[in-house]
Motif scaffolding. Sequence first.
Motif, mmCIF file in Angstrom:
data_model
loop_
_atom_site.group_PDB
_atom_site.id
_atom_site.type_symbol
_atom_site.label_atom_id
_atom_site.label_comp_id
_atom_site.label_asym_id
_atom_site.label_seq_id
_atom_site.Cartn_x
_atom_site.Cartn_y
_atom_site.Cartn_z
ATOM 1 N N ARG A 1 -71.752 -20.805 23.469
ATOM 2 C CA ARG A 1 -71.055 -22.028 22.882
ATOM 3 C C ARG A 1 -70.395 -21.209 21.676
ATOM 4 O O ARG A 1 -70.339 -20.058 21.092
ATOM 5 C CB ARG A 1 -72.291 -22.689 22.027
ATOM 6 C CG ARG A 1 -71.366 -23.647 21.270
ATOM 7 C CD ARG A 1 -72.412 -25.157 21.202
ATOM 8 N NE ARG A 1 -73.512 -24.024 20.778
ATOM 9 C CZ ARG A 1 -73.599 -24.029 18.878
ATOM 10 N NH1 ARG A 1 -72.107 -24.622 18.406
ATOM 11 N NH2 ARG A 1 -73.917 -23.702 18.137
ATOM 12 N N SER B 1 -71.520 -20.354 18.300
ATOM 13 C CA SER B 1 -73.439 -20.533 18.721
ATOM 14 C C SER B 1 -73.957 -19.776 17.544
ATOM 15 O O SER B 1 -73.278 -18.633 16.481
ATOM 16 C CB SER B 1 -73.349 -19.370 19.267
ATOM 17 O OG SER B 1 -73.493 -18.697 19.810
ATOM 18 N N TYR B 2 -75.154 -20.356 17.198
ATOM 19 C CA TYR B 2 -75.413 -19.458 15.830
ATOM 20 C C TYR B 2 -75.458 -18.132 15.697
ATOM 21 O O TYR B 2 -76.389 -17.202 15.410
ATOM 22 C CB TYR B 2 -76.996 -20.038 15.291
ATOM 23 C CG TYR B 2 -76.910 -21.699 15.008
ATOM 24 C CD1 TYR B 2 -75.605 -21.745 13.584
ATOM 25 C CD2 TYR B 2 -77.120 -22.333 15.503
ATOM 26 C CE1 TYR B 2 -76.134 -22.789 12.976
ATOM 27 C CE2 TYR B 2 -76.915 -23.693 14.410
ATOM 28 C CZ TYR B 2 -76.084 -24.428 13.436
ATOM 29 O OH TYR B 2 -75.222 -25.145 13.446
ATOM 30 N N SER B 3 -76.158 -17.816 17.161
ATOM 31 C CA SER B 3 -76.410 -16.716 17.822
ATOM 32 C C SER B 3 -75.631 -15.376 18.007
ATOM 33 O O SER B 3 -75.527 -14.497 17.389
ATOM 34 C CB SER B 3 -76.973 -16.201 20.097
ATOM 35 O OG SER B 3 -78.034 -17.434 19.394
ATOM 36 N N LYS B 4 -74.433 -16.146 18.291
ATOM 37 C CA LYS B 4 -73.152 -14.827 17.705
ATOM 38 C C LYS B 4 -72.283 -14.619 16.147
ATOM 39 O O LYS B 4 -72.802 -13.792 15.813
ATOM 40 C CB LYS B 4 -71.924 -15.916 18.623
ATOM 41 C CG LYS B 4 -70.560 -15.136 17.912
ATOM 42 C CD LYS B 4 -69.249 -16.068 18.751
ATOM 43 C CE LYS B 4 -69.731 -16.030 20.211
ATOM 44 N NZ LYS B 4 -68.221 -16.538 21.370
ATOM 45 N N SER C 1 -76.063 -17.223 23.904
ATOM 46 C CA SER C 1 -75.146 -18.807 24.026
ATOM 47 C C SER C 1 -74.241 -18.483 24.318
ATOM 48 O O SER C 1 -73.068 -17.445 23.424
ATOM 49 C CB SER C 1 -75.406 -19.672 22.722
ATOM 50 O OG SER C 1 -74.500 -20.011 22.892
#
Length: 284
Positions: free
Chosen positions: A12, A15-18, A10
């Motif tokens: 963003r 982002s939750y992934s980050k 992601s």
Amino acid sequence: MKKIGVFVGSLRKGSYSKKIAKALVSLLPSNIEAEFLDTGVLPLFNDDLDPNGVPEWNHFRRQLDSLDGLLIVTPEYNRSIPGALKNAMDIGSRPTNHFGGRVALVVSDSIGNAGGYGANHHLRQTFTTLNIIPVQRPEVYLAHTDTMFDEHDMIKNEGTIGFLQSAIDAFTQLLYVTSLSKSVGEFLTDSTDPLSLTLGDGHYYHKNDAGDIVAEIKFNFDTPGAMTITSTTVEPELQGKGIAKQLVLKAIAMAKAYDLKIIPECSYAKSFFETHKNYGALVR
């Protein structure tokens, strides 16, 4: 020392992934260096522009050539991986395969129940073509990521942290097993820290067989933008083995992952940073 590249699917900012990627980096052993690679700056791949390519592509390929492994954290977009991540895979595969032989840990996530299952498996299909060696077990699908973090972007549930640590441990083992070590002895020496450490609420620690904490570094986030190290303790029977240094290095890895400055309050941490001037930029 090994070096891995961290890819976040992601783009963003929040982002939750980050956030998950930062948490995973904080769980790495101290002899693995992590570098976040920005796939959002890569122009779309067009074979007409190779073999000379464009500057961003060439820089990215050089980054890949310096890596021993890959940590990829991604959400699922329309039952597949985000376009920026796929574009990076395409760029890195030309004109020669810059991914070949690398070990990779794949972590997929979603705010729903599926945990990014489709993205995880589509990415593994790409690995087959690129000759990337994936961690097979544990498979990591993280659901309901919108409830996973506290106000400091730290994972709240220690069970989840423990599961992610098991994935990092499997990744580390595979990374070193597939590397060209000179001997088994070198592998055993280089691939392990003196102690296995557990990340808890405001501390890294190690317990002995009796369940007592025998090595610990405590920290807090009371100062905005900073991690304050309040104590570093190692029981006498473990002293002289580099464990206090290992504890501080774990704190440093977390600070780097979360882009925090470090305030060393305890005497050992102060002494460490006074001795190791190369970490001076991290100290507030």
